[in-house]
Design a protein around this motif. Structure first.
Motif, PDB file in Angstrom:
ATOM      1  N   THR A  57      73.133  21.093  -4.406  1.00 26.52           N
ATOM      2  CA  THR A  57      72.439  20.186  -3.503  1.00 26.52           C
ATOM      3  C   THR A  57      72.440  20.756  -2.086  1.00 26.52           C
ATOM      4  O   THR A  57      73.485  21.137  -1.564  1.00 26.52           O
ATOM      5  N   GLY A  58      71.257  20.855  -1.498  1.00 31.91           N
ATOM      6  CA  GLY A  58      71.128  21.359  -0.141  1.00 31.91           C
ATOM      7  C   GLY A  58      71.171  22.867  -0.022  1.00 31.91           C
ATOM      8  O   GLY A  58      70.962  23.417   1.050  1.00 31.91           O
ATOM      9  N   VAL A  59      71.438  23.551  -1.135  1.00 29.96           N
ATOM     10  CA  VAL A  59      71.528  25.015  -1.126  1.00 29.96           C
ATOM     11  C   VAL A  59      70.402  25.614  -1.961  1.00 29.96           C
ATOM     12  O   VAL A  59      69.805  26.609  -1.589  1.00 29.96           O
ATOM     13  N   GLY A  60      70.114  25.003  -3.100  1.00 28.81           N
ATOM     14  CA  GLY A  60      69.077  25.499  -3.995  1.00 28.81           C
ATOM     15  C   GLY A  60      69.670  26.266  -5.157  1.00 28.81           C
ATOM     16  O   GLY A  60      70.854  26.130  -5.474  1.00 28.81           O
ATOM     17  N   SER A  61      68.841  27.104  -5.777  1.00 32.04           N
ATOM     18  CA  SER A  61      69.269  27.894  -6.936  1.00 32.04           C
ATOM     19  C   SER A  61      69.829  29.233  -6.472  1.00 32.04           C
ATOM     20  O   SER A  61      69.226  29.920  -5.650  1.00 32.04           O
ATOM     21  N   LEU A  62      70.968  29.583  -7.038  1.00 32.39           N
ATOM     22  CA  LEU A  62      71.646  30.828  -6.690  1.00 32.39           C
ATOM     23  C   LEU A  62      71.771  31.697  -7.934  1.00 32.39           C
ATOM     24  O   LEU A  62      72.331  31.265  -8.940  1.00 32.39           O
ATOM     25  N   ASN A  63      71.267  32.931  -7.868  1.00 34.83           N
ATOM     26  CA  ASN A  63      71.457  33.859  -8.979  1.00 34.83           C
ATOM     27  C   ASN A  63      72.779  34.594  -8.802  1.00 34.83           C
ATOM     28  O   ASN A  63      73.510  34.356  -7.829  1.00 34.83           O
ATOM     29  N   ILE A  64      73.087  35.500  -9.701  1.00 32.67           N
ATOM     30  CA  ILE A  64      74.396  36.163  -9.651  1.00 32.67           C
ATOM     31  C   ILE A  64      74.572  36.989  -8.374  1.00 32.67           C
ATOM     32  O   ILE A  64      75.682  37.081  -7.845  1.00 32.67           O
ATOM     33  N   HIS A  65      73.501  37.533  -7.852  1.00 34.30           N
ATOM     34  CA  HIS A  65      73.615  38.294  -6.596  1.00 34.30           C
ATOM     35  C   HIS A  65      73.990  37.367  -5.439  1.00 34.30           C
ATOM     36  O   HIS A  65      74.845  37.708  -4.608  1.00 34.30           O
ATOM     37  N   ASP A  66      73.370  36.190  -5.393  1.00 31.69           N
ATOM     38  CA  ASP A  66      73.697  35.198  -4.363  1.00 31.69           C
ATOM     39  C   ASP A  66      75.134  34.699  -4.527  1.00 31.69           C
ATOM     40  O   ASP A  66      75.866  34.544  -3.545  1.00 31.69           O
ATOM     41  N   ILE A  67      75.518  34.434  -5.772  1.00 30.06           N
ATOM     42  CA  ILE A  67      76.872  33.928  -6.065  1.00 30.06           C
ATOM     43  C   ILE A  67      77.921  34.936  -5.629  1.00 30.06           C
ATOM     44  O   ILE A  67      78.907  34.587  -4.970  1.00 30.06           O
ATOM     45  N   THR A  68      77.710  36.211  -5.966  1.00 22.78           N
ATOM     46  CA  THR A  68      78.659  37.268  -5.598  1.00 22.78           C
ATOM     47  C   THR A  68      78.747  37.421  -4.080  1.00 22.78           C
ATOM     48  O   THR A  68      79.843  37.595  -3.534  1.00 22.78           O
ATOM     49  N   ALA A  69      77.612  37.327  -3.411  1.00 26.63           N
ATOM     50  CA  ALA A  69      77.599  37.441  -1.947  1.00 26.63           C
ATOM     51  C   ALA A  69      78.365  36.284  -1.310  1.00 26.63           C
ATOM     52  O   ALA A  69      79.128  36.493  -0.346  1.00 26.63           O
ATOM     53  N   LEU A  70      78.192  35.071  -1.832  1.00 31.11           N
ATOM     54  CA  LEU A  70      78.922  33.922  -1.286  1.00 31.11           C
ATOM     55  C   LEU A  70      80.422  34.059  -1.540  1.00 31.11           C
ATOM     56  O   LEU A  70      81.235  33.724  -0.674  1.00 31.11           O
ATOM     57  N   ALA A  71      80.808  34.559  -2.701  1.00 32.05           N
ATOM     58  CA  ALA A  71      82.224  34.735  -3.024  1.00 32.05           C
ATOM     59  C   ALA A  71      82.890  35.757  -2.102  1.00 32.05           C
ATOM     60  O   ALA A  71      84.099  35.690  -1.854  1.00 32.05           O
ATOM     61  N   ALA A  72      82.105  36.693  -1.584  1.00 31.12           N
ATOM     62  CA  ALA A  72      82.644  37.744  -0.711  1.00 31.12           C
ATOM     63  C   ALA A  72      82.740  37.322   0.750  1.00 31.12           C
ATOM     64  O   ALA A  72      83.317  38.049   1.567  1.00 31.12           O
ATOM     65  N   ARG A  73      82.191  36.171   1.094  1.00 31.00           N
ATOM     66  CA  ARG A  73      82.224  35.718   2.494  1.00 31.00           C
ATOM     67  C   ARG A  73      83.657  35.431   2.929  1.00 31.00           C
ATOM     68  O   ARG A  73      84.462  34.915   2.154  1.00 31.00           O
ATOM     69  N   PRO A  74      83.962  35.721   4.173  1.00 30.91           N
ATOM     70  CA  PRO A  74      85.311  35.455   4.674  1.00 30.91           C
ATOM     71  C   PRO A  74      85.654  33.962   4.732  1.00 30.91           C
ATOM     72  O   PRO A  74      86.826  33.594   4.698  1.00 30.91           O
ATOM     73  N   ASP A  75      84.633  33.103   4.793  1.00 29.82           N
ATOM     74  CA  ASP A  75      84.893  31.661   4.852  1.00 29.82           C
ATOM     75  C   ASP A  75      84.885  31.001   3.465  1.00 29.82           C
ATOM     76  O   ASP A  75      84.983  29.779   3.358  1.00 29.82           O
ATOM     77  N   PHE A  76      84.798  31.812   2.387  1.00 26.03           N
ATOM     78  CA  PHE A  76      84.825  31.244   1.035  1.00 26.03           C
ATOM     79  C   PHE A  76      86.216  30.678   0.760  1.00 26.03           C
ATOM     80  O   PHE A  76      87.209  31.388   0.830  1.00 26.03           O
ATOM     81  N   PRO A  77      86.288  29.382   0.448  1.00 23.06           N
ATOM     82  CA  PRO A  77      87.593  28.757   0.219  1.00 23.06           C
ATOM     83  C   PRO A  77      88.136  29.080  -1.179  1.00 23.06           C
ATOM     84  O   PRO A  77      87.365  29.357  -2.097  1.00 23.06           O
ATOM     85  N   ALA A  78      89.428  29.030  -1.312  1.00 19.72           N
ATOM     86  CA  ALA A  78      90.044  29.192  -2.627  1.00 19.72           C
ATOM     87  C   ALA A  78      89.699  27.970  -3.467  1.00 19.72           C
ATOM     88  O   ALA A  78      89.546  26.866  -2.947  1.00 19.72           O
ATOM     89  N   SER A  79      89.539  28.164  -4.750  1.00 16.35           N
ATOM     90  CA  SER A  79      89.208  27.051  -5.634  1.00 16.35           C
ATOM     91  C   SER A  79      90.314  26.007  -5.593  1.00 16.35           C
ATOM     92  O   SER A  79      91.493  26.327  -5.661  1.00 16.35           O
TER      93      SER A  79
END
Length: 83
Positions: A57-79
């Motif tokens: 919601t509010g982000v849209g559809s993310l493919n694996i390239h988008d998902i991997t890029a978001l996971a690599a962000r310094p602000d990505f929180p731990a699960s």
């Protein structure tokens, strides 16, 4: 993407490879917060990752390239939950 709502409601979908190029079916594997689904995808085998999409919601559809890029962000929180 500047700021990300890591708590956004999201769904993890897997493409059914039995579909044709013109008609692709997806099945929902899991729902939860965007950050939790990204963390979950990171634990999966690479051959499965290529068939995944996260709709948030509010982000849209993310493919694996988008998902991997978001996971690599310094602000990505731990699960917060068990992926």
């Amino acid at each position: 993407m500047d700021s990300v709502n890591w708590d956004a409601p999201a769904q993890l979908h897997e493409r059914d490879d039995a579909g044709s190029d013109m008609f692709v079916e997806f099945r929902t594997l899991k729902t939860g917060a965007l950050a939790d689904l990204i963390a979950h995808v990171q634990t999966l085998p690479s051959e499965q990752k290529a068939r995944l999409v996260i709709d948030a919601t509010g982000v849209g559809s993310l493919n694996i390239h988008d998902i991997t890029a978001l996971a690599a962000r310094p602000d990505f929180p731990a699960s917060q939950t068990d992926a």
